[in-house]
Design an enzyme around this catalytic site. Structure first.
Site, mmCIF file in Angstrom:
data_model
loop_
_atom_site.group_PDB
_atom_site.id
_atom_site.type_symbol
_atom_site.label_atom_id
_atom_site.label_comp_id
_atom_site.label_asym_id
_atom_site.label_seq_id
_atom_site.Cartn_x
_atom_site.Cartn_y
_atom_site.Cartn_z
ATOM 1 N NE ARG A 196 -3.783 -0.038 2.444
ATOM 2 C CZ ARG A 196 -3.740 1.128 3.059
ATOM 3 N NH1 ARG A 196 -2.701 1.451 3.822
ATOM 4 N NH2 ARG A 196 -4.723 2.009 2.930
ATOM 5 C CB SER A 285 36.755 -7.569 -23.824
ATOM 6 O OG SER A 285 37.971 -7.213 -23.192
ATOM 7 C CG ASN A 293 33.179 -9.823 -21.215
ATOM 8 O OD1 ASN A 293 33.818 -10.813 -20.884
ATOM 9 N ND2 ASN A 293 33.765 -8.711 -21.631
ATOM 10 N NE ARG A 324 7.447 18.200 9.709
ATOM 11 C CZ ARG A 324 6.175 17.870 9.999
ATOM 12 N NH1 ARG A 324 5.886 16.662 10.416
ATOM 13 N NH2 ARG A 324 5.201 18.737 9.870
#
Length: 403
Positions: A196, A285, A293, A324
């Protein structure tokens, strides 16, 4: 000689963060929904939504709601200039409200931000950014889940070596490995989707005193205006909405990072059982042109290593004092943005990886044959056990929770 000083930026974009050091989120939808302009848009929407909610209850004139909504849609405000002005008050809402009021007629402008405190707008804006980015993340996770379900079903009986502590262990199937990835991502998706995300509205000290006798009635109306959840109480120093969001995002990147880690290992030259989808320049590379890679997996792994650290700051900010916070709330802003945009980038990147991943069953079989020979010598079981039945169980579970 000392190095020359860098030139002063001449273009406002020279000061912007485009993700040079975070390629996983560069150019993604999540980057756009968490940009400075996106946050400014959320703050403007929070202000306009509040005035509209007050107008619906007769607390401010309808003309005031029209005026602030019009300004929110059309105001050209530079986020960089607003950021500099925010240094005086410690948050961007104070100069933003002053800017809005300066652009409207006095008899209407006095109703802008009426009864609210800066944190009301900042927290509500943060929830708007989170809600908008969550949709982007969930869309990416939807693609991931679909791709994983297809992989699990297609490779339900594709044999391969299971590995524990980095060593070949007993046989399994690639379908079961994909099913494990799938269940983890579905759990993470549902955890994030179920959160929520509430509006914030409490006024100066959380009592809503400045809103008058109909104050409490404002909460559901404000939430409805912005499409967010209605809080039970103002949560200025009850920071669980932010902490839970950070936790959920860390779980998402953890689930995606698990897949990425496995892909990196399985794509090693010596293993060679999977490969990332090919693409121009992908996996190159600068020093070794022969290499391919696992660039996408590497980027996702990087997010999985960062997001929990940012989420830890959100957890640490929970013990805020009294009505606060002085620093805790402010410390949340940038880590929350990083959690959101890195998670969004990871989901989009992983979807790209899985939708084009290359699977090599023959190499899996070759590697498995090495294991089977060892197991046979020791008289141990050489089959994948109930792997196929477990894949079916996982797919049934995903269909059930997704229906």
């Amino acid at each position: 000689m000392p190095p020359e000083s860098p030139p002063e930026p001449t273009d406002p974009d020279d000061r912007s963060d485009r993700g040079l050091l975070e390629p996983a989120r560069a150019g993604t939808e999540a980057e756009a929904t968490t940009s400075d302009r996106a946050w400014l848009r959320a703050l403007l929407d929070a202000e306009a939504g509040l005035t509209r909610a007050q107008a619906r209850l007769g607390l401010v004139p309808p003309e005031a709601a029209d005026a602030v909504s019009g300004l929110a849609r059309s105001a050209e405000i530079d986020p960089g200039e607003l950021a500099v002005r925010a240094r005086a008050a410690g948050n961007p809402v104070v100069p933003l409200v002053a800017e809005l009021r300066s652009r409207a007629v006095p008899e209407l402008s006095r109703h802008f931000h009426q009864g609210a405190t800066s944190q009301d707008i900042m927290d509500t804006g943060a929830m708007l950014v989170a809600a908008r980015t969550r949709e982007v993340i969930l869309a990416g996770l939807g693609r991931v889940v679909n791709a994983l379900a297809e992989l699990a079903a297609r490779h339900r009986e594709t044999p391969m070596a299971g590995r524990t502590l980095g060593q070949q262990a007993v046989p399994t199937t690639f379908g079961l490995r994909a099913a494990g990835w799938l269940v983890g991502c579905v759990h993470a998706r549902d955890r994030l989707a179920g959160l929520r995300l509430p509006v914030q509205l409490g006024g100066a000290a959380g009592t809503m005193a400045a809103f008058g006798e109909r104050a409490v009635e404002l909460l559901p109306v404000y939430a409805e205006e912005l499409g967010l959840a209605e809080p039970v109480l103002p949560w200025h120093t009850l920071r669980f909405p932010v902490a839970e969001l950070g936790s959920a995002l860390a779980i998402v990147t953890g689930a995606l990072g698990k897949i990425a880690t496995d892909v990196v290992v399985l794509a090693q030259t010596e293993v060679g059982e999977v490969a990332e989808p090919p693409g121009p320049g992908r996996g190159g590379s600068s020093a070794m042109p022969h290499k391919r890679n696992p660039a996408l997996a590497t980027m996702v792994r990087a997010t999985a290593l960062q997001v929990p650290a940012y989420a830890q700051i959100l957890m640490t900010a929970q013990p805020a004092a009294l009505e606060r916070p002085a620093g805790e709330w402010h410390a949340e802003w940038q880590p929350l943005r990083e959690c959101l945009r890195l998670t969004g980038g990871a989901a989009e990147t992983m979807a790209e990886l899985l939708e084009g991943i290359e699977i090599f069953p023959e190499r899996m079989r070759t590697n498995l044959d090495l294991l089977l020979g060892v197991l046979a010598e020791h008289g141990e079981q050489t089959g994948p056990g109930s792997a196929s039945a477990l894949v079916d169980r996982a797919l049934d579970h995903v269909r059930e929770v997704s229906s």
